[in-house]
Scaffold this active site. Structure first.
Site, PDB file in Angstrom:
ATOM      1  N   LYS A   9       0.666  12.253   4.809  1.00 47.15           N
ATOM      2  CA  LYS A   9       1.095  11.215   5.748  1.00 47.15           C
ATOM      3  C   LYS A   9       1.575   9.974   5.013  1.00 47.15           C
ATOM      4  CE  LYS A   9      -1.792   8.379   7.283  1.00 47.15           C
ATOM      5  NZ  LYS A   9      -2.264   7.009   6.948  1.00 47.15           N
ATOM      6  N   LYS A  47       0.828  -1.214   0.000  1.00 46.61           N
ATOM      7  CA  LYS A  47       0.000   0.000   0.000  1.00 46.61           C
ATOM      8  C   LYS A  47       0.855   1.254   0.000  1.00 46.61           C
ATOM      9  CE  LYS A  47      -3.462   2.834   0.397  1.00 46.61           C
ATOM     10  NZ  LYS A  47      -4.386   2.876   1.528  1.00 46.61           N
TER      11      LYS A  47
END
Length: 300
Positions: A243, A173
Site C-alpha cells: 500500500k 513518510k
C-alpha cells in the site's frame, strides 16, 4: 494537576501499544477499535473503551489515530459517527497513519470550521518500537500546536521532527517508505545472486555489515539474516508496504518524477500479496525473488 483526556482510534499492532503507553503514563485514554478483541486488550491495560470514534472524540482534548488506509481514515474522521462529528472546538487530532497527502488536507480542511486542528504525524518504526515507546514521529500541520502535542509524542516515541504544513508529514513518510520498499527488493535480488553464484550468504552478510561500504543500511542489518534463517514473522506486513509503495508511486507521478525502480518495486509487492504472502513481514517480498530463481534463500 489533572492530566487531560486523550482519544485514541485504532488499537492494532501499532495503536494498541501506543494507547497503552499513554495510559501507563497516567493519562485517561478514551479509545475505539472495530475489532472487539483489540478493544478488550486495551481495556485490560487501563484504557477506557468507547462505542464509536465520535464518542471517544467528545471526551478528548487531544486525539490520535493509527489506521490502515485512506478509506478508513476518511470514514473515521468524516463519517456520521466520526471524530469531527463528536470533537469539540479546541480539539487537536493527530493522524499517525500512512495515507495520501490528499486525505490529510481533506480532513484538515473539514476540521477547521469546527475549531479543530488536524495534524499529520506518521511514524517511522514498527511494532517493537510502538511497544517500547521509541517511535519517530514526522509532524506536519500547524506549528503553533506542536508544543500542545509534544508531551504525548514524547511518551510514545523517542523523537519527533516538524517538517512543514498540512500533509507535509505524509509526503516525507511516503518518500521514505518508497525508498525502503525499493531497498527491500534490491536486497532480495543481491542475496539471490549470493545463493546462485555460490557465495556463502552469511559471509556476505558479515562483509556488508562490517566492511564500512555503502551497501550497508538499516534494512540490511535488520532483515538479511532473518531472510537467511527463513524468518518472516511480521513487524510490518507485506500488504501494508505494498500500500505504501503504491502511495509513494502516486506521489512521484503527481510530482512529474519518472520512477521506474519504484514502479518495478510496486509490481513485485503486488505479486507477493497476490501469491498469499501479504500477512508476512514486508521482507516476504523476497519470496517473489525466490520464485523467480526456483529455490529458497534460506537453508531451512
Amino acid at each position: 494537576m489533572d492530566k487531560i483526556p486523550i482519544g485514541f482510534i485504532g488499537l492494532g499492532r501499532m495503536g494498541g501499544p501506543m494507547a497503552r503507553n499513554l495510559a501507563a503514563a497516567g493519562y485517561p485514554v478514551h479509545a475505539f477499535d472495530l475489532d472487539p478483541a483489540a478493544a478488550a486488550r486495551a481495556g485490560a491495560a487501563g484504557v477506557a473503551v468507547s462505542g464509536s470514534p465520535r464518542e471517544a472524540a467528545a471526551k478528548a482534548a487531544v486525539l490520535f489515530t493509527a489506521l490502515p488506509d485512506d478509506d478508513v481514515v476518511r470514514a473515521t474522521y468524516l463519517g456520521a459517527e466520526g471524530i469531527l462529528a463528536g470533537g469539540r472546538a479546541g480539539l487537536v487530532t493527530c493522524d499517525c497513519s500512512t495515507v495520501s497527502p490528499e486525505v490529510s488536507r481533506e480532513v484538515s480542511t473539514a476540521a477547521l470550521p469546527r475549531g479543530i486542528t488536524h495534524m499529520d504525524t506518521p511514524m517511522l518504526g514498527s511494532q517493537p518500537q510502538a511497544v517500547s515507546g521509541e517511535i519517530f514521529f514526522i509532524v506536519g500541520g500547524d506549528p503553533a500546536k506542536l508544543e500542545r502535542i509534544k508531551p504525548y509524542l514524547d511518551i510514545m516515541g523517542k523523537l519527533h521532527m516538524y517538517v512543514g504544513g498540512s500533509a507535509m508529514g505524509n509526503r516525507v513518510k511516503l518518500i521514505h517508505n518508497g525508498l525502503a520498499a525499493v531497498t527491500s527488493v534490491a536486497v532480495a535480488e543481491a542475496l539471490a545472486v549470493c545463493v546462485q553464484s555460490g557465495v556463502d550468504p552469511y559471509t556476505f552478510y558479515d562483509v556488508v555489515r562490517n566492511g564500512g561500504g555503502m551497501a550497508f543500511g538499516t534494512y540490511f542489518d535488520r532483515r538479511a539474516k532473518r531472510i537467511f534463517d527463513g524468518e518472516f514473522s511480521p513487524t510490518f506486513m507485506c500488504e501494508l508496504m505494498r500500500k505504501d509503495a503504491g502511495l509513494a508511486l502516486a506521489l512521484a507521478r503527481a510530482s512529474n518524477v519518472p520512477a521506474p525502480m519504484l514502479e518495478e518495486t510496486k509490481r513485485t509487492y503486488d505479486e507477493a500479496v497476490d501469491e498469499g504472502w501479504g500477512k508476512e513481514d514486508f521482507s516476504a517480498v523476497t519470496h517473489v525473488i525466490e520464485k523467480r530463481i526456483g529455490r529458497p534463500l534460506s537453508r531451512k
